[in-house]
Design an enzyme around this catalytic site. Structure first.
Site, PDB file in Angstrom:
ATOM      1  N   TYR A  89       0.807  -1.228   0.000  1.00  7.55           N
ATOM      2  CA  TYR A  89       0.000   0.000   0.000  1.00  7.55           C
ATOM      3  C   TYR A  89       0.838   1.275   0.000  1.00  7.55           C
ATOM      4  O   TYR A  89       0.595   2.184  -0.788  1.00  7.55           O
ATOM      5  CB  TYR A  89      -0.995   0.017   1.176  1.00  7.55           C
ATOM      6  CG  TYR A  89      -2.011   1.116   1.060  1.00  7.55           C
ATOM      7  CD1 TYR A  89      -3.078   1.014   0.169  1.00  7.55           C
ATOM      8  CD2 TYR A  89      -1.920   2.278   1.826  1.00  7.55           C
ATOM      9  CE1 TYR A  89      -4.002   2.040   0.036  1.00  7.55           C
ATOM     10  CE2 TYR A  89      -2.841   3.302   1.710  1.00  7.55           C
ATOM     11  CZ  TYR A  89      -3.886   3.190   0.810  1.00  7.55           C
ATOM     12  OH  TYR A  89      -4.788   4.207   0.673  1.00  7.55           O
ATOM     13  N   ARG A 123       0.038  -8.152  -4.792  1.00  6.19           N
ATOM     14  CA  ARG A 123      -0.638  -7.740  -3.558  1.00  6.19           C
ATOM     15  C   ARG A 123      -0.050  -6.463  -2.958  1.00  6.19           C
ATOM     16  O   ARG A 123      -0.742  -5.745  -2.230  1.00  6.19           O
ATOM     17  CB  ARG A 123      -0.578  -8.866  -2.521  1.00  6.19           C
ATOM     18  CG  ARG A 123      -1.444 -10.072  -2.866  1.00  6.19           C
ATOM     19  CD  ARG A 123      -1.470 -11.074  -1.721  1.00  6.19           C
ATOM     20  NE  ARG A 123      -2.281 -12.241  -2.032  1.00  6.19           N
ATOM     21  CZ  ARG A 123      -3.594 -12.335  -1.852  1.00  6.19           C
ATOM     22  NH1 ARG A 123      -4.256 -11.298  -1.367  1.00  6.19           N
ATOM     23  NH2 ARG A 123      -4.250 -13.441  -2.149  1.00  6.19           N
ATOM     24  N   ILE A 152       6.740 -22.272  -1.488  1.00  5.37           N
ATOM     25  CA  ILE A 152       5.735 -22.111  -0.443  1.00  5.37           C
ATOM     26  C   ILE A 152       4.419 -22.052  -1.196  1.00  5.37           C
ATOM     27  O   ILE A 152       4.145 -21.091  -1.912  1.00  5.37           O
ATOM     28  CB  ILE A 152       5.973 -20.876   0.429  1.00  5.37           C
ATOM     29  CG1 ILE A 152       7.258 -21.074   1.242  1.00  5.37           C
ATOM     30  CG2 ILE A 152       4.788 -20.627   1.355  1.00  5.37           C
ATOM     31  CD1 ILE A 152       7.689 -19.860   2.045  1.00  5.37           C
TER      32      ILE A 152
END
Length: 292
Positions: free
Chosen positions: A109, A140, A206
């Protein structure tokens, strides 16, 4: 950190229909993935819907997974955020007994510069009592941690031992593998390009799909690490459609639908996430029937 070579899985947080944490389902999932052959567990990552969990719920998730694991495999804990001071405070005050490393996402962000990303992880590395796995996921965070920044951190801080690279860019991953210091692990964070990354010199993954189909996916990674290319790609293509499906309408909605079909947990997600639609649910169910 040889114990983090292979397949780690980013565990979901299963919820009951009333949206409370389902500890029994979480215990079943831990047993399912360990029995399926994964090498380690990742707790409170993005897939765990950690952004919607209270502090008390996070502690419940940690305690449940630790108890279910029974020291069978290493556990990595997600500790990250876009407030550097807050992340550092958690690193200084949390009890990390039972954990092998932390996974820390690049600040989201705020959209920091590469120098800002470096300074953030410098503070994390200096505060962390455990080895640090960097996490780059531009989809993201809205910023890409460049290979030059990663390599700089890896060279400057001995406890920065790996990166979960989820830019979905095989060329960027190869640059990391080419220039990384000896012993630094480049771990795939993108299920679809895991095998190419492993064959290029990566250390494993992962994974999200590896949580739903741990036996097949962890075996694919092991085959790749052992350079058994044809056998590995047979498993890759066997699972490729499922990888597309579980991300088609968002994560972890897709993988929770897999768990519902497998009878391991409800498919409940918390807003702003919503369940996958009926069409996708049916396709996931059909895939599982064919695989079995």
């Amino acid at each position: 950190m040889q114990s983090l070579i292979g397949t780690g899985v980013a565990l979901v947080t299963p919820f009951k229909k009333d949206f409370s944490v389902d500890t029994e389902a979480l215990t079943r999932i831990v047993d399912y993935v360990i029995d399926g052959g994964v090498e380690y567990l990742v707790v409170l990552g993005t897939t765990a819907e950690s952004a919607t969990l209270s502090s008390e719920e996070k502690e419940l998730v940690i305690a449940t997974i630790s108890a279910a694991n029974k020291n069978r495999v290493p556990i990595v804990l997600g500790v990250g955020g876009n407030n550097t001071h807050k992340v550092v405070e958690e690193l200084k005050t949390r009890d990390f007994t039972g954990f092998s490393a932390i996974l820390s996402v690049s600040p989201y962000y705020n959209k920091p510069t590469q120098e800002g990303i470096y300074q953030h992880f410098k503070a994390v590395a200096e505060a962390s009592p455990l080895p640090v796995i960097l996490y780059n996921v531009p989809g993201r965070t809205s910023s890409n941690m460049l290979p030059s920044t990663v390599i700089r951190l890896a060279n400057d801080f001995k406890n920065v031992i790996a990166i979960k690279e989820a830019a979905g860019d095989i060329v960027q991953a190869m640059k990391l593998i080419q220039h990384k210091p000896e012993g630094f692990l480049v771990i795939s964070g993108d299920d679809m390009v895991t095998l190419p990354m492993v064959l290029a010199g990566g250390a494993g993954v992962i994974s999200v799909i590896g949580e739903g189909f741990p036996k097949e996916f962890s075996e694919m990674v092991r085959l790749g690490l052992n350079r058994k290319v044809e056998e590995a790609y047979q498993l890759h293509y066997k699972l490729a459609d499922a990888i597309d499906m579980i991300f088609e309408q968002g994560n972890p909605g897709g993988i929770k639908e897999v768990f519902k079909h497998l009878g391991l947990s409800e498919n409940t997600v918390r807003l702003p996430l919503v369940n996958v639609d009926e069409n996708l649910s049916n396709r996931i169910g059909d895939f599982i029937k064919k695989l079995n």
